[in-house]
Design a protein around this motif. Structure first.
Motif, short mmCIF file in Angstrom:
data_model
loop_
_atom_site.label_atom_id
_atom_site.label_comp_id
_atom_site.label_asym_id
_atom_site.label_seq_id
_atom_site.Cartn_x
_atom_site.Cartn_y
_atom_site.Cartn_z
N LYS A 198 0.84 -1.21 0.00
CA LYS A 198 0.00 0.00 0.00
C LYS A 198 0.87 1.25 0.00
CE LYS A 198 0.85 1.44 4.43
NZ LYS A 198 1.71 2.53 4.72
N PRO B 103 12.98 -12.49 9.98
CA PRO B 103 12.60 -13.42 11.05
C PRO B 103 11.72 -14.53 10.48
CG PRO B 103 11.97 -11.15 11.63
CD PRO B 103 12.59 -11.11 10.27
N LEU C 180 5.48 -11.66 10.85
CA LEU C 180 4.04 -11.40 10.97
C LEU C 180 3.20 -12.49 10.30
CD1 LEU C 180 3.84 -7.52 10.58
CD2 LEU C 180 3.95 -8.90 12.66
N PRO D 37 9.74 -4.10 -0.60
CA PRO D 37 10.86 -3.75 0.28
C PRO D 37 10.43 -3.77 1.76
CG PRO D 37 10.72 -2.23 -1.58
CD PRO D 37 9.50 -3.09 -1.64
N ILE D 38 11.39 -4.14 2.61
CA ILE D 38 11.10 -4.35 4.04
C ILE D 38 11.37 -3.07 4.84
CG2 ILE D 38 11.85 -5.68 6.08
CD1 ILE D 38 12.44 -7.98 4.06
N GLY E 182 7.60 1.40 4.74
CA GLY E 182 6.39 2.23 4.73
C GLY E 182 5.36 1.73 3.75
N ASP F 192 -2.43 -1.98 10.39
CA ASP F 192 -2.64 -1.93 8.93
C ASP F 192 -3.20 -3.24 8.36
OD1 ASP F 192 -1.63 0.61 8.83
OD2 ASP F 192 0.32 0.06 7.99
N VAL G 47 13.26 2.23 8.16
CA VAL G 47 12.65 3.09 9.18
C VAL G 47 11.66 2.24 9.98
CG1 VAL G 47 11.11 5.06 9.56
CG2 VAL G 47 12.95 5.24 7.88
P1 ATP Z 1 4.12 -0.32 7.71
O1 ATP Z 1 4.01 0.45 6.43
O2 ATP Z 1 2.89 -1.16 8.04
O3 ATP Z 1 4.62 0.46 8.85
P2 ATP Z 1 6.65 -1.30 6.85
O4 ATP Z 1 6.55 -1.54 5.36
O5 ATP Z 1 7.26 -0.01 7.25
O6 ATP Z 1 5.21 -1.46 7.46
P3 ATP Z 1 7.51 -4.00 7.26
O7 ATP Z 1 8.05 -4.31 5.90
O8 ATP Z 1 6.19 -4.58 7.61
O9 ATP Z 1 7.47 -2.42 7.51
O10 ATP Z 1 8.64 -4.44 8.29
C1 ATP Z 1 8.72 -3.95 9.59
C2 ATP Z 1 9.51 -4.94 10.44
O11 ATP Z 1 8.76 -6.14 10.59
C3 ATP Z 1 10.85 -5.33 9.83
O12 ATP Z 1 11.85 -4.95 10.72
C4 ATP Z 1 10.80 -6.84 9.68
O13 ATP Z 1 11.95 -7.49 10.19
C5 ATP Z 1 9.59 -7.29 10.49
N1 ATP Z 1 8.79 -8.32 9.80
C6 ATP Z 1 8.17 -9.33 10.39
N2 ATP Z 1 7.51 -10.09 9.51
C7 ATP Z 1 7.72 -9.56 8.30
C8 ATP Z 1 7.29 -9.91 6.98
N3 ATP Z 1 6.52 -10.98 6.74
N4 ATP Z 1 7.68 -9.11 5.97
C9 ATP Z 1 8.44 -8.01 6.21
N5 ATP Z 1 8.87 -7.65 7.44
C10 ATP Z 1 8.53 -8.41 8.48
#
Ligand code: ATP
Length: 287
Positions: A9, A61, A67, A94-95, A98, A136, A175
């Motif tokens: 998203k 992880p 998650l 990407p992890i 955001g 979310d 972040v």
């Molecule tokens: P949001 O936009 O909901 O804040 P984000 O895109 O900023 O999410 P994520 O990619 O969900 O952040 O990752 C946040 C943290 O969650 C990471 O540090 C990661 O190690 C952990 N995590 C746990 N499970 C997952 C997963 N299935 N995919 C990605 N990250 C994960």
């Protein structure tokens, strides 16, 4: 075997209304699904093997802190199921970017297990389970264009956004969402979101109007710590994006364009920058 594409998203608008007693913030966000997805496949395995999440990302992880694992464990606990489950997770989102990558994986698990094990859960029940995992997750279960209130889990469907191309630029920094909210100070906000103006533009199918009012108050936290975000926003617009904004707590910057050639031109220009991952995707109206 079940396969689900778990969509990322972007936030067209992100406003913070105040801090709550439970330490979350009350937010008002307009969320939009994009085509970019993680791919999850599921199969039951012998119960002695438990829940296994195998991904293509070393270091992600794999047990309780993933998650996807958490969502599967919650379903098993809620329905008192004693089963083995194998989840293959191909991450493309990407992890810590955001883009709700983790939340969308959790949402995919809930949807898949509901189907695979005939749990009979309707969307509101799936969303209630999802909210126990993350704010979310309920949005990620439903997708499309939505207004999110409360801590993000109270949803209202909005008119579908006019289809457009979305260029994502993810700087190397990660972040943490918790860090961004903890460091939010209203005094540092230069421009507040006008959620109603974005909703009015959505009702009129007015992409320019949406672009004019893109706003994310968390930029006031993340940009001072990661200057490359401001740079990428400027570059997106310089090369022809209608508008550009940081998504969620960042650091991903997105640009919106109504024309594929223009979008490819921007991708080409940004791809020369070191340490920035550039992805071309587009808006989608539903999951
Ligand atoms: P949001 O936009 O909901 O804040 P984000 O895109 O900023 O999410 P994520 O990619 O969900 O952040 O990752 C946040 C943290 O969650 C990471 O540090 C990661 O190690 C952990 N995590 C746990 N499970 C997952 C997963 N299935 N995919 C990605 N990250 C994960």
């Amino acid at each position: 075997m079940i396969r689900i594409d778990a969509r990322a998203k972007i936030n067209l608008s992100l406003d913070i209304l105040g801090k709550r007693q439970d330490n979350y913030h009350d937010v008002m966000m307009i969320m939009q699904s994009v085509e970019l997805s993680d791919v999850l496949t599921f199969r039951e395995q012998e119960k002695e093997a438990g829940i296994q999440v195998i991904s293509n990302i070393p270091g992600l992880p794999s047990a309780e802190r993933n998650l996807a694992y958490k969502a599967a464990a919650l379903v098993m606990e809620t329905f008192k199921l004693d089963k083995g489950l194998y989840i293959d997770l191909t991450k493309r989102i990407p992890i810590a970017a955001g883009l709700a990558g983790g939340s969308t994986d959790a949402a995919a698990v809930l949807v898949a297990l509901n189907e695979m094990w005939n749990l009979g859960l309707k969307v509101p029940e799936l969303c209630a389970l999802g909210a126990q995992i993350g704010s979310d997750v309920p949005f990620c279960i439903q997708g499309g264009t939505m207004l999110a209130k409360g801590r993000g889990e109270i949803l209202e469907k909005l008119p579908t956004m006019p289809e457009c191309f979305v260029i994502l630029a993810k700087p190397q920094a990660s972040v943490s969402t918790a860090w961004a909210y903890q460091n939010f100070k209203a005094d540092n906000v230069e421009a507040w979101a006008d959620t109603d103006a974005v909703i009015a533009a959505l009702k009129n199918g007015d992409l320019e109007g949406i672009c004019k009012h893109l706003c994310n108050v968390l930029e006031s936290v993340t940009i001072p710590a990661h200057n490359e975000i401001a740079h990428l926003k400027r570059l997106m617009c310089k090369h022809g994006a209608l508008a550009s904004l940081m998504s969620g707590s960042g650091p991903t910057v997105f640009g919106l364009v109504d024309d594929e050639e223009k979008a490819e031109y921007i991708v080409e220009k940004l791809s020369d920058i070191d340490n920035v991952q550039v992805i071309l995707t587009k808006t989608v109206s539903e999951n």
